[in-house]
Design an enzyme around this catalytic site. Structure first.
Site, PDB file in Angstrom:
ATOM      1  N   ASP A  98     -14.080 -34.381  26.736  1.00 38.94           N
ATOM      2  CA  ASP A  98     -13.167 -34.806  27.799  1.00 38.94           C
ATOM      3  C   ASP A  98     -13.448 -36.288  28.093  1.00 38.94           C
ATOM      4  O   ASP A  98     -12.941 -37.168  27.408  1.00 38.94           O
ATOM      5  CB  ASP A  98     -13.424 -33.887  29.001  1.00 38.94           C
ATOM      6  N   GLU A 123     -19.485 -28.474  20.071  1.00 42.41           N
ATOM      7  CA  GLU A 123     -19.164 -28.455  21.495  1.00 42.41           C
ATOM      8  C   GLU A 123     -17.754 -27.894  21.691  1.00 42.41           C
ATOM      9  O   GLU A 123     -16.882 -28.049  20.826  1.00 42.41           O
ATOM     10  CB  GLU A 123     -19.295 -29.902  22.026  1.00 42.41           C
ATOM     11  N   ASP A 124     -17.537 -27.240  22.834  1.00 45.42           N
ATOM     12  CA  ASP A 124     -16.223 -26.646  23.086  1.00 45.42           C
ATOM     13  C   ASP A 124     -15.128 -27.681  23.257  1.00 45.42           C
ATOM     14  O   ASP A 124     -14.061 -27.583  22.656  1.00 45.42           O
ATOM     15  CB  ASP A 124     -16.288 -25.715  24.319  1.00 45.42           C
ATOM     16  N   ARG A 175     -14.685 -16.975  30.553  1.00 48.22           N
ATOM     17  CA  ARG A 175     -15.287 -17.319  29.254  1.00 48.22           C
ATOM     18  C   ARG A 175     -14.932 -16.297  28.185  1.00 48.22           C
ATOM     19  O   ARG A 175     -14.889 -16.612  27.003  1.00 48.22           O
ATOM     20  CB  ARG A 175     -16.812 -17.378  29.364  1.00 48.22           C
ATOM     21  N   LYS A 184      -9.624 -33.900  24.642  1.00 40.60           N
ATOM     22  CA  LYS A 184      -8.713 -34.329  25.723  1.00 40.60           C
ATOM     23  C   LYS A 184      -8.842 -35.853  25.809  1.00 40.60           C
ATOM     24  O   LYS A 184      -9.551 -36.367  26.672  1.00 40.60           O
ATOM     25  CB  LYS A 184      -9.208 -33.669  27.016  1.00 40.60           C
ATOM     26  N   PHE A 202      -6.590 -28.464  32.767  1.00 41.56           N
ATOM     27  CA  PHE A 202      -7.857 -27.752  32.813  1.00 41.56           C
ATOM     28  C   PHE A 202      -7.690 -26.414  32.111  1.00 41.56           C
ATOM     29  O   PHE A 202      -6.874 -25.580  32.513  1.00 41.56           O
ATOM     30  CB  PHE A 202      -8.331 -27.561  34.254  1.00 41.56           C
ATOM     31  N   LYS A 228     -23.048 -23.255  27.861  1.00 39.87           N
ATOM     32  CA  LYS A 228     -22.745 -21.945  27.330  1.00 39.87           C
ATOM     33  C   LYS A 228     -21.380 -21.940  26.643  1.00 39.87           C
ATOM     34  O   LYS A 228     -21.068 -21.031  25.877  1.00 39.87           O
ATOM     35  CB  LYS A 228     -22.665 -20.917  28.481  1.00 39.87           C
ATOM     36  N   GLY A 229     -20.596 -22.957  26.914  1.00 41.76           N
ATOM     37  CA  GLY A 229     -19.192 -22.943  26.503  1.00 41.76           C
ATOM     38  C   GLY A 229     -18.949 -22.831  25.014  1.00 41.76           C
ATOM     39  O   GLY A 229     -17.952 -22.249  24.580  1.00 41.76           O
TER      40      GLY A 229
END
Ligand code: 5GP
Length: 185
Positions: free
Chosen positions: A102, A98-99, A164, A130, A151, A42-43
């Site tokens: 990582d 994509e958000d 969110r 990241k 984070f 959902k990000g």
């Protein structure tokens, strides 16, 4: 809500300016064949919604869901496939949106699995990168901001489904997840 945020990394205005830049670059690069944007639930929802309006091309978009995280803030390394695309991407130029990248495991898995569907091309666009925690060999083709190993939440990114809806991207206070993380790891 604000009290849980230690530091704002990127304001709503900074995000909007960066999304415009990314949209302009994508518009330039896909003049011949407009892409299908594949947003990852959902990000990436706020990002894909803003990004598509910054791209001046007749594109299509779809959404899919994978999950690599439980309640914990560290990747388990397992990618679960939760919802597939509704449309065919055969012979299309696919741009995965994509958000954040990582460890890279999610993006690598997605790229590899969508590649097998007869696509013309497949590229990735992330808002945040990241790089310090990378485990899979993958670099986003388009990226907004490089961030350190912190984070972050907001603008689609959550912690336990919260935050969110923050219009900015911020670093969560360690106290918010300290107790829960040691329970779930
Ligand atoms: P990767 O597979 O690259 O390790 O992880 C990608 C996913 O992990 C992202 O889509 C996101 O859901 C989650 N993730 C990684 N870093 C963060 C972070 O700093 N904050 C939040 N909220 N999610 C993160």
């Amino acid at each position: 809500m604000q009290k849980d945020i230690k530091e704002v990394l990127f304001s709503a205005e900074q995000i909007a300016a960066k999304v415009k830049e990314l949209g302009a670059a994508i518009t330039r690069d896909y003049q011949e064949n407009p892409p299908v944007l594949v947003g990852i639930l959902k990000g990436a929802v706020p990002f894909v919604a803003d990004l598509m309006r910054a791209i001046d091309l007749p594109l299509a978009y779809d959404l899919m869901a994978v999950s690599s995280y439980g309640a914990a803030t560290r990747s388990s390394g397992t990618v679960r496939f939760l919802k597939d695309l509704d449309m065919s991407i055969e012979d299309r130029e696919v741009l995965i949106v994509e958000d954040i990248v990582d460890t890279g495991l999610t993006l690598k898995y997605l790229t590899e699995s969508l590649k097998n569907r007869g696509v013309n091309s497949i590229k990735t666009c992330t808002l945040l990168d990241k790089p310090s925690r990378r485990r899979a060999e993958i670099q986003p083709d388009y990226n907004g901001f490089v961030i350190p190993d912190v984070f972050v939440v907001g603008y689609g990114l959550d912690y336990n489904e919260k935050y969110r809806n923050l219009p900015y991207i911020g670093v969560l206070h360690e106290e918010v997840y300290k107790g829960e993380e040691s329970n779930s790891l």
